[in-house]
Design an enzyme around this catalytic site. Structure first.
Site, PDB file in Angstrom:
ATOM      1  N   LYS A 262      -8.920  -5.139  11.368  1.00 55.38           N
ATOM      2  CA  LYS A 262     -10.075  -4.638  10.609  1.00 55.38           C
ATOM      3  C   LYS A 262     -11.392  -4.716  11.395  1.00 55.38           C
ATOM      4  O   LYS A 262     -12.294  -3.924  11.156  1.00 55.38           O
ATOM      5  CB  LYS A 262     -10.231  -5.430   9.303  1.00 55.38           C
TER       6      LYS A 262
ATOM      7  N   ALA B   6     -12.438 -12.177   4.610  1.00 56.76           N
ATOM      8  CA  ALA B   6     -12.598 -11.860   3.184  1.00 56.76           C
ATOM      9  C   ALA B   6     -13.902 -12.459   2.655  1.00 56.76           C
ATOM     10  O   ALA B   6     -14.630 -11.825   1.880  1.00 56.76           O
ATOM     11  CB  ALA B   6     -11.405 -12.396   2.391  1.00 56.76           C
TER      12      ALA B   6
ATOM     13  N   TYR C 237      -3.301 -13.282  -5.358  1.00 50.41           N
ATOM     14  CA  TYR C 237      -2.629 -12.684  -6.527  1.00 50.41           C
ATOM     15  C   TYR C 237      -1.179 -13.135  -6.626  1.00 50.41           C
ATOM     16  O   TYR C 237      -0.471 -12.755  -7.558  1.00 50.41           O
ATOM     17  CB  TYR C 237      -2.729 -11.152  -6.485  1.00 50.41           C
TER      18      TYR C 237
ATOM     19  N   SER D 260       0.811  -1.224   0.000  1.00 43.83           N
ATOM     20  CA  SER D 260       0.000   0.000   0.000  1.00 43.83           C
ATOM     21  C   SER D 260       0.842   1.271   0.000  1.00 43.83           C
ATOM     22  O   SER D 260       0.500   2.222  -0.718  1.00 43.83           O
ATOM     23  CB  SER D 260      -0.962  -0.001   1.187  1.00 43.83           C
TER      24      SER D 260
ATOM     25  N   GLY E 198     -14.424 -20.767   1.742  1.00 44.78           N
ATOM     26  CA  GLY E 198     -13.847 -20.103   2.910  1.00 44.78           C
ATOM     27  C   GLY E 198     -14.898 -19.297   3.643  1.00 44.78           C
ATOM     28  O   GLY E 198     -15.955 -18.968   3.066  1.00 44.78           O
ATOM     29  N   ALA E 199     -14.617 -19.002   4.919  1.00 46.30           N
ATOM     30  CA  ALA E 199     -15.589 -18.257   5.725  1.00 46.30           C
ATOM     31  C   ALA E 199     -14.880 -17.330   6.717  1.00 46.30           C
ATOM     32  O   ALA E 199     -15.336 -17.148   7.842  1.00 46.30           O
ATOM     33  CB  ALA E 199     -16.517 -19.229   6.443  1.00 46.30           C
ATOM     34  N   GLY E 200     -13.762 -16.755   6.298  1.00 49.28           N
ATOM     35  CA  GLY E 200     -13.040 -15.798   7.138  1.00 49.28           C
ATOM     36  C   GLY E 200     -13.512 -14.379   6.833  1.00 49.28           C
ATOM     37  O   GLY E 200     -14.604 -14.174   6.299  1.00 49.28           O
TER      38      GLY E 200
HETATM   39  P1  ATR Z   1      -9.198 -13.657   5.856  1.00 51.10           P
HETATM   40  O1  ATR Z   1      -9.554 -12.679   6.918  1.00 51.10           O
HETATM   41  O2  ATR Z   1      -8.106 -13.183   4.933  1.00 51.10           O
HETATM   42  O3  ATR Z   1     -10.385 -14.136   5.105  1.00 51.10           O
HETATM   43  P2  ATR Z   1      -9.103 -15.849   7.693  1.00 51.10           P
HETATM   44  O4  ATR Z   1     -10.097 -15.162   8.544  1.00 51.10           O
HETATM   45  O5  ATR Z   1      -7.930 -16.487   8.327  1.00 51.10           O
HETATM   46  O6  ATR Z   1      -8.501 -14.879   6.592  1.00 51.10           O
HETATM   47  O7  ATR Z   1      -9.898 -16.924   6.810  1.00 51.10           O
HETATM   48  C1  ATR Z   1      -9.296 -17.850   6.024  1.00 51.10           C
HETATM   49  C2  ATR Z   1     -10.329 -18.879   5.539  1.00 51.10           C
HETATM   50  O8  ATR Z   1      -9.634 -19.830   4.788  1.00 51.10           O
HETATM   51  C3  ATR Z   1     -11.037 -19.602   6.656  1.00 51.10           C
HETATM   52  O9  ATR Z   1     -12.349 -19.857   6.261  1.00 51.10           O
HETATM   53  C4  ATR Z   1     -10.235 -20.899   6.766  1.00 51.10           C
HETATM   54  O10 ATR Z   1     -10.965 -22.006   7.182  1.00 51.10           O
HETATM   55  P3  ATR Z   1     -11.428 -22.221   8.736  1.00 51.10           P
HETATM   56  O11 ATR Z   1     -12.578 -21.292   8.937  1.00 51.10           O
HETATM   57  O12 ATR Z   1     -11.808 -23.629   8.800  1.00 51.10           O
HETATM   58  O13 ATR Z   1     -10.219 -21.877   9.554  1.00 51.10           O
HETATM   59  C5  ATR Z   1      -9.832 -21.111   5.332  1.00 51.10           C
HETATM   60  N1  ATR Z   1      -8.578 -21.889   5.245  1.00 51.10           N
HETATM   61  C6  ATR Z   1      -7.333 -21.396   5.344  1.00 51.10           C
HETATM   62  N2  ATR Z   1      -6.417 -22.381   5.205  1.00 51.10           N
HETATM   63  C7  ATR Z   1      -7.123 -23.524   5.016  1.00 51.10           C
HETATM   64  C8  ATR Z   1      -6.769 -24.884   4.770  1.00 51.10           C
HETATM   65  N3  ATR Z   1      -5.496 -25.281   4.697  1.00 51.10           N
HETATM   66  N4  ATR Z   1      -7.751 -25.780   4.584  1.00 51.10           N
HETATM   67  C9  ATR Z   1      -9.043 -25.396   4.643  1.00 51.10           C
HETATM   68  N5  ATR Z   1      -9.445 -24.122   4.866  1.00 51.10           N
HETATM   69  C10 ATR Z   1      -8.508 -23.199   5.033  1.00 51.10           C
END
Ligand code: ATR
Length: 294
Positions: free
Chosen positions: A75, A140, A235, A26, A136-138
């Protein structure tokens, strides 16, 4: 030796807080915009140690920064120190851009708009009436799922190894927007079906990111249809294993470069009140790609 006149008593400050912060691009992106547009601003990275967020925010306000970005891990936590936020920030529960308007702090989320703009530009379509699968469910995933829902997606399937986190996002969407949202573990048979039936697949996990470039967030037996659009917020590399697989099936594939670029552009526009022209955007994007070495 020539005098360095880049920073004077009139120079205004922008910045980013996070931890770690050393990897952030950034500063280069925003200082390139400052230079390109001839504005007397400087953008600085600030590493904020655990427990020091409130002091950091107060400090930035006291020092009169025009605005700052907030990145991992702050955040969500930054919200309690803001005076006002957009409705979207309240729903997503995260802000990445703060504007300091005479001592009042306003929170925005430009990740959502950055994602949407890059998706629309690169795919030539939007989310209205589309079935969307989110991997995914983090943080982002939450931002992207809320955006996609608020732009009229027909339905959303969230696939995540920790299904409770997917259900949390589904609950937020259900109570705030009302879009039908299903949740699956990757190994569920429903997950494969949801993936196959979706119009758009979005990877929000870090699976496949450098250096673990041989990993893929979908099962090796997953079959894509060529009508599907597959977006990966990663990316680095510019083409993940997921995108290569989807491309082999004839899908339109998009990486996360545009999202990263536009979240920065929107933040810059919020702080400066400027609308950057298409021509300048193209110029800035060319520099941005060089900064990243892509
Ligand atoms: P961000 O804020 O960038 O989205 P995060 O909150 O750490 O990052 O979320 C990462 C997501 O990728 C989560 O949903 C995570 O799964 P969990 O909720 O089960 O932790 C998923 N993720 C990351 N590495 C993973 C892996 N090796 N296998 C499966 N899911 C993964």
């Amino acid at each position: 030796m020539e005098a360095d006149n880049r920073i004077t008593g009139k120079t205004k400050l922008m910045g980013v807080i996070g931890n770690p912060i050393e990897h952030s691009i950034s500063p280069q992106l925003h200082n390139t915009l400052n230079k390109m547009l001839g504005l007397d601003f400087v953008y600085v990275p600030f590493r904020v140690e655990t427990g020091a967020l409130q002091d950091a925010v107060k400090g930035l306000k006291a020092l009169g920064l025009v605005g700052f970005n907030v990145t991992v891990p702050y955040k969500n936590d930054v919200l309690e120190f803001l005076d006002e936020t957009t409705e979207e920030v309240k729903i997503v529960g995260a802000a990445n851009t703060i504007k300091n308007a005479g001592g009042r702090l306003y929170g925005y989320n430009t990740d959502t708009e950055g994602f949407a703009r890059s998706f629309k530009e690169d795919s030539g379509t939007g989310f209205e009436g589309k079935k969307v699968a989110v991997l995914g469910a983090g943080g982002a995933a939450r931002a992207i799922a809320v955006k996609v829902a608020s732009e009229g997606a027909a339905g959303i399937s969230i696939i995540n190894r920790t299904v409770s986190k997917a259900m949390e996002i589904a609950g937020i969407i259900n109570s705030n927007i009302g879009t039908g949202t299903d949740c699956y573990r990757p190994e569920d048979s429903g997950a494969a079906e949801a993936l196959f039936e979706s119009d758009i697949v979005i990877n929000t996990t870090s699976i496949g990111m450098f250096p673990r470039i041989d990993e893929c967030p979908v099962d090796k037996n997953t079959v894509f249809r060529e009508e599907q659009i597959v977006y990966d917020i990663i990316y680095n590399p510019v083409k993940t294993k997921l995108l290569k697989k989807a491309e082999e099936s004839g899908c339109k594939v998009i990486n996360g470069l545009g999202m990263l670029f536009y979240q920065g552009i929107y933040a810059y526009e919020i702080w400066t009140g400027l609308k950057i022209s298409e021509e300048k955007l193209r110029e800035a994007y060319a520099c941005f790609v060089k900064i990243l070495g892509k």
